[in-house]
Design an enzyme around this catalytic site. Structure first.
Site, short mmCIF file in Angstrom:
data_model
loop_
_atom_site.label_atom_id
_atom_site.label_comp_id
_atom_site.label_asym_id
_atom_site.label_seq_id
_atom_site.Cartn_x
_atom_site.Cartn_y
_atom_site.Cartn_z
CD GLU A 1 -7.68 -8.24 0.57
OE1 GLU A 1 -6.77 -8.27 -0.74
OE2 GLU A 1 -7.65 -8.77 1.60
CG HIS B 1 -10.76 -11.33 4.48
ND1 HIS B 1 -10.34 -9.91 3.82
CD2 HIS B 1 -9.77 -11.29 5.03
CE1 HIS B 1 -9.81 -9.43 3.99
NE2 HIS B 1 -9.17 -10.19 5.25
CG ASP C 1 -3.08 -10.02 4.37
OD1 ASP C 1 -2.40 -9.50 4.74
OD2 ASP C 1 -3.78 -9.42 3.11
CG ASP D 1 1.89 -1.03 3.36
OD1 ASP D 1 1.60 -0.25 4.13
OD2 ASP D 1 1.68 -1.52 2.41
CG ASP E 1 -4.28 -10.98 0.38
OD1 ASP E 1 -3.29 -11.01 -0.52
OD2 ASP E 1 -4.30 -9.95 0.72
CG ASP F 1 -8.56 -10.66 9.03
OD1 ASP F 1 -8.01 -11.83 8.79
OD2 ASP F 1 -8.28 -9.34 8.42
CG HIS G 1 -1.61 -1.11 1.37
ND1 HIS G 1 -1.17 -1.93 2.05
CD2 HIS G 1 -2.81 -1.01 1.89
CE1 HIS G 1 -2.32 -2.69 2.99
NE2 HIS G 1 -3.44 -2.27 2.47
CD GLU H 1 -6.29 -11.60 3.77
OE1 GLU H 1 -6.52 -10.46 3.32
OE2 GLU H 1 -6.39 -11.09 5.24
C1 XLS Z 1 -7.21 -6.63 5.11
C2 XLS Z 1 -6.61 -7.09 3.87
C3 XLS Z 1 -5.62 -6.31 3.51
C4 XLS Z 1 -5.59 -6.14 1.83
C5 XLS Z 1 -5.16 -5.65 1.84
O1 XLS Z 1 -7.68 -7.09 6.18
O2 XLS Z 1 -6.47 -7.89 4.09
O3 XLS Z 1 -4.59 -6.48 4.12
O4 XLS Z 1 -5.27 -7.15 1.85
O5 XLS Z 1 -5.54 -4.10 2.05
NI NI Z 2 -5.68 -8.81 2.54
NI NI Z 3 -7.28 -9.71 5.89
#
Ligand code: XLS
Ligand code: NI
Ligand code: NI
Length: 433
Positions: free
Chosen positions: A230, A269, A337, A102, A294, A305, A99, A266
């Site tokens: 995502e 998620h 991730d 970061d 992810d 999470d 990002h 992910e």
């Molecule tokens: C947060 C997300 C984030 C995304 C990128 O839960 O996983 O890390 O992957 O913004």
């Molecule tokens: Ni993510």
């Molecule tokens: Ni995440």
């Protein structure tokens, strides 16, 4: 060279019997599996935010990590980049993801933040000439700063929408310049805390228009990578609009963007949404929406999470099986991730977390490949639907309820239940993992 990873060797494949902690036992980048190098199947990426920007805080306490690059200057941001590329080399990581927040210090104004980002992007670009790690995806952090507390594209304040649009443009430019293969949008605070102050219809329309603008801009600058959403059901918002793959599909259909945008799924998620990882992947593949993953895991007791590194081969094998059935990654890959636990202070921990995770994924991939090559599971699946191969059953789909009812009567159709054979298939599966 920094001395952060001093004494840590480049990680090489030594095979399952190796006693060396700093070696891969299963991930052998050059090994051919299903006609492709393992590295090209898995396409591992390091997540910049968790590995280099996260300070180790939790709701009860702040920073536990003391990294020499923590701070708000450009010099420190460059030191962070130096360390990051050293880690990519140690791991042989083919990709990374980041990002804006970061990699660069936040400026006092948008213009200053932009200058900082551009300077770091140039710094990355120079490094990428002498290192082999490539950019899997870039993204904008539209959730950490307080200006985004009520959302970015879905914010009630049009000035926040504008700021978010300008930020995404800058991150798409950065991703394009660095040859990124995808651009990701995770709807960090695109959701709500309470319906008492929220206009759902308006917020969805704002989000839809925002995404159209992203797609328009992608074509305008000639970015060839994929745009990925995502999904996540909650956290940080009570309810997030990009809840899961099915919800994202409905959203894309509503705005006519289903041919333009795919998903980055992910593990954690998917679980938060009450699905399995493989369900989300299989559903995305069936909707022609699958983009990237992810990779992480949550603590199954905490229900949050927790972004831990994956450690469960059978579970990951289910995911890679679905990915392989979908034809494997194209622009996507396996982005870790995942973050260390806050007590894992040492540079070694950061390396070994990735080594272990890469090995888990490699074992899972190999199990999935063996199962696919064996073919018994796919044959069983096909056999289950074989009735649909006849001319009569195909013709039925072209008729209507009245015609079908007539046939049921005239032919005396009387279906007999057949076993779904789940346990036999589970036994078959367990021979491979
Ligand atoms: C947060 C997300 C984030 C995304 C990128 O839960 O996983 O890390 O992957 O913004
Ligand atoms: Ni993510
Ligand atoms: Ni995440």
């Amino acid at each position: 060279m920094t001395d952060f990873f001093k004494g840590i060797p480049e990680i090489r494949y030594e095979g399952p019997d190796s006693g060396n902690e700093f070696a891969f036992r299963h991930y052998n980048p050059d090994e051919m599996v299903m006609g492709k190098r393992m590295e090209d199947h898995l396409r591992f990426a390091v997540a910049y935010w968790h590995s280099f920007a996260w300070p180790g805080g939790d709701p009860f306490g702040g920073q536990t990590f003391e990294r020499p690059w923590f701070g708000d200057t450009m010099d420190l941001a460059k030191m962070k980049a130096d360390v990051a590329f050293e880690m990519f080399d140690i791991l042989g990581a083919p990709f990374f993801c980041f990002h804006d927040a970061d990699v660069r210090p936040e400026g006092a104004t948008f213009a200053e933040s932009l200058r900082n980002l551009e300077e770091i992007v140039d710094y990355f670009a120079a490094k990428m000439e002498t290192h082999s790690t490539r950019l899997l995806w870039g993204t904008a952090n539209l959730f950490s700063h307080r200006r985004f507390m009520s959302g970015a594209a879905t914010n009630p304040d049009p000035e926040v929408f504008a700021y978010a649009a300008a930020t995404v443009k800058s991150c798409m430019d950065a991703t394009h310049k660095l040859g990124g293969q995808n651009y990701v949008l995770w709807g960090g605070r695109e959701g709500y805390e309470t319906l008492l102050n929220t206009d759902l219809k308006r917020e969805a329309e704002q989000a839809g228009r925002f995404l159209e603008m992203v797609v328009e801009y992608k074509h305008k600058i000639g970015f060839k990578g994929a745009i990925l959403i995502e999904p996540k059901p909650q956290e940080p918002s009570k309810h997030q609009y990009d809840y899961d793959v099915a919800t994202v599909y409905g959203f894309l259909k509503r705005f006519g963007l289903e041919g333009e945008v795919k998903v980055n799924i992910e593990q954690g998620h998917a679980i938060l949404a009450g699905h399995s990882f493989e369900h989300e992947i299989a559903l995305a593949a069936s909707l022609d929406l699958f983009g990237s993953i992810d990779m992480n895991r949550n603590d199954y007791q905490s229900g949050w999470d927790t972004d831990q590194f994956p450690d469960n081969v059978p579970e990951m094998a289910r995911a890679y099986y679905e990915i392989l059935r979908a034809g494997g990654f194209t622009t996507g890959g396996t982005n870790f991730d995942a973050k260390l636990r806050r007590q894992s202070l040492d540079p070694d921990d950061l390396i070994l977390a990735h080594v272990g995770a890469m090995d888990v994924c490699a074992r899972a991939l190999k199990a999935a490949v063996a199962l696919l090559e064996d073919g018994a599971l796919e044959r069983a699946r096909e056999a289950r639907y074989a009735g649909w191969d006849t001319t009569d059953s195909k013709a039925m789909l072209g008729s209507g309820l009245a015609e079908i009812a007539g046939q049921v009567l005239s032919k005396g159709i009387n279906p007999q239940p057949r076993s779904g054979r789940q346990e036999r298939l589970e036994n078959l599966w367990n021979q491979f993992v």
